[in-house]
Design a protein around this motif. Sequence first.
Motif, PDB file in Angstrom:
ATOM      1  N   ARG A   1       0.841  -1.196   0.000  1.00 45.46           N
ATOM      2  CA  ARG A   1       0.000   0.000   0.000  1.00 45.46           C
ATOM      3  C   ARG A   1       0.878   1.248   0.000  1.00 45.46           C
ATOM      4  O   ARG A   1       2.096   1.165   0.160  1.00 45.46           O
ATOM      5  N   ALA A   2       0.256   2.402  -0.113  1.00 40.09           N
ATOM      6  CA  ALA A   2       0.961   3.680  -0.056  1.00 40.09           C
ATOM      7  C   ALA A   2       1.543   3.884   1.341  1.00 40.09           C
ATOM      8  O   ALA A   2       0.944   3.490   2.340  1.00 40.09           O
ATOM      9  N   ALA A   3       2.702   4.496   1.392  1.00 38.57           N
ATOM     10  CA  ALA A   3       3.326   4.816   2.673  1.00 38.57           C
ATOM     11  C   ALA A   3       2.560   5.954   3.342  1.00 38.57           C
ATOM     12  O   ALA A   3       1.947   6.778   2.673  1.00 38.57           O
ATOM     13  N   GLY A   4       2.622   6.013   4.639  1.00 39.12           N
ATOM     14  CA  GLY A   4       1.953   7.070   5.384  1.00 39.12           C
ATOM     15  C   GLY A   4       2.834   8.298   5.563  1.00 39.12           C
ATOM     16  O   GLY A   4       2.553   9.145   6.399  1.00 39.12           O
ATOM     17  N   CYS A   5       3.890   8.383   4.783  1.00 39.50           N
ATOM     18  CA  CYS A   5       4.830   9.498   4.855  1.00 39.50           C
ATOM     19  C   CYS A   5       5.409   9.706   3.461  1.00 39.50           C
ATOM     20  O   CYS A   5       5.175   8.911   2.558  1.00 39.50           O
ATOM     21  N   ASP A   6       6.174  10.762   3.296  1.00 39.85           N
ATOM     22  CA  ASP A   6       6.761  11.070   1.991  1.00 39.85           C
ATOM     23  C   ASP A   6       8.085  10.329   1.838  1.00 39.85           C
ATOM     24  O   ASP A   6       9.060  10.632   2.515  1.00 39.85           O
ATOM     25  N   LEU A   7       8.110   9.342   0.961  1.00 34.64           N
ATOM     26  CA  LEU A   7       9.314   8.558   0.706  1.00 34.64           C
ATOM     27  C   LEU A   7      10.331   9.314  -0.141  1.00 34.64           C
ATOM     28  O   LEU A   7      11.485   8.910  -0.228  1.00 34.64           O
ATOM     29  N   GLY A   8       9.885  10.379  -0.791  1.00 39.65           N
ATOM     30  CA  GLY A   8      10.781  11.150  -1.647  1.00 39.65           C
ATOM     31  C   GLY A   8      11.086  10.452  -2.957  1.00 39.65           C
ATOM     32  O   GLY A   8      12.117  10.705  -3.576  1.00 39.65           O
ATOM     33  N   TYR A   9      10.205   9.567  -3.417  1.00 38.73           N
ATOM     34  CA  TYR A   9      10.432   8.820  -4.642  1.00 38.73           C
ATOM     35  C   TYR A   9      10.215   9.694  -5.871  1.00 38.73           C
ATOM     36  O   TYR A   9       9.254  10.455  -5.937  1.00 38.73           O
ATOM     37  N   ALA A  10      11.070   9.524  -6.864  1.00 40.76           N
ATOM     38  CA  ALA A  10      10.903  10.169  -8.169  1.00 40.76           C
ATOM     39  C   ALA A  10       9.852   9.380  -8.962  1.00 40.76           C
ATOM     40  O   ALA A  10       9.576   8.217  -8.652  1.00 40.76           O
ATOM     41  N   PRO A  11       9.274   9.996  -9.982  1.00 41.86           N
ATOM     42  CA  PRO A  11       8.240   9.300 -10.774  1.00 41.86           C
ATOM     43  C   PRO A  11       8.733   8.019 -11.454  1.00 41.86           C
ATOM     44  O   PRO A  11       7.939   7.155 -11.783  1.00 41.86           O
ATOM     45  N   ASP A  12      10.031   7.875 -11.642  1.00 49.50           N
ATOM     46  CA  ASP A  12      10.561   6.694 -12.350  1.00 49.50           C
ATOM     47  C   ASP A  12      11.179   5.662 -11.399  1.00 49.50           C
ATOM     48  O   ASP A  12      11.988   4.844 -11.801  1.00 49.50           O
TER      49      ASP A  12
END
Length: 142
Positions: A59-70
């Motif tokens: 599932r989606a993380a409950g925080c900002d992982l800082g992932y780029a779109p790619d």
Amino acid sequence: MTAAIGRRMAAAAALAVLALPLLGCKEQPDLSRARCLPPPLQVEPSVVSPGQVVTVSSRAAGCDLGYAPDRMYNVSLLRAGTGLAPESVAVNQDGSFSTSVLVANTFPSGDATIVVKGSPYDDCADSTFGSCAGYTATISVR
């Protein structure tokens, strides 16, 4: 003489009270800056036969992982020295993903581990927050 003993005991007690904060000086992790990690992996089904497909997702993380779109993960299935070649899987910026893993007809029976590489679980440089356990889930191949 009892007054002198009483003063010594009072002084010792005062020193003990003053020393208590020093005992807690061991550096503690700053939990306010704890790392953002993706939620646990989900596998369906958890018991499979060779030739079947396992769905691996998170599932989606409950925080900002800082992932780029790619962002990509590498997903593989391993058992006691045997493994399937890793597959590259696209990951959403919120950390969610889903993929299907085909268990090869020749894959051995027993407990096997699905391993996901490319997440913050791989970053062992800062051991302040625990061990580098990895991003894994277990299935049974029957």
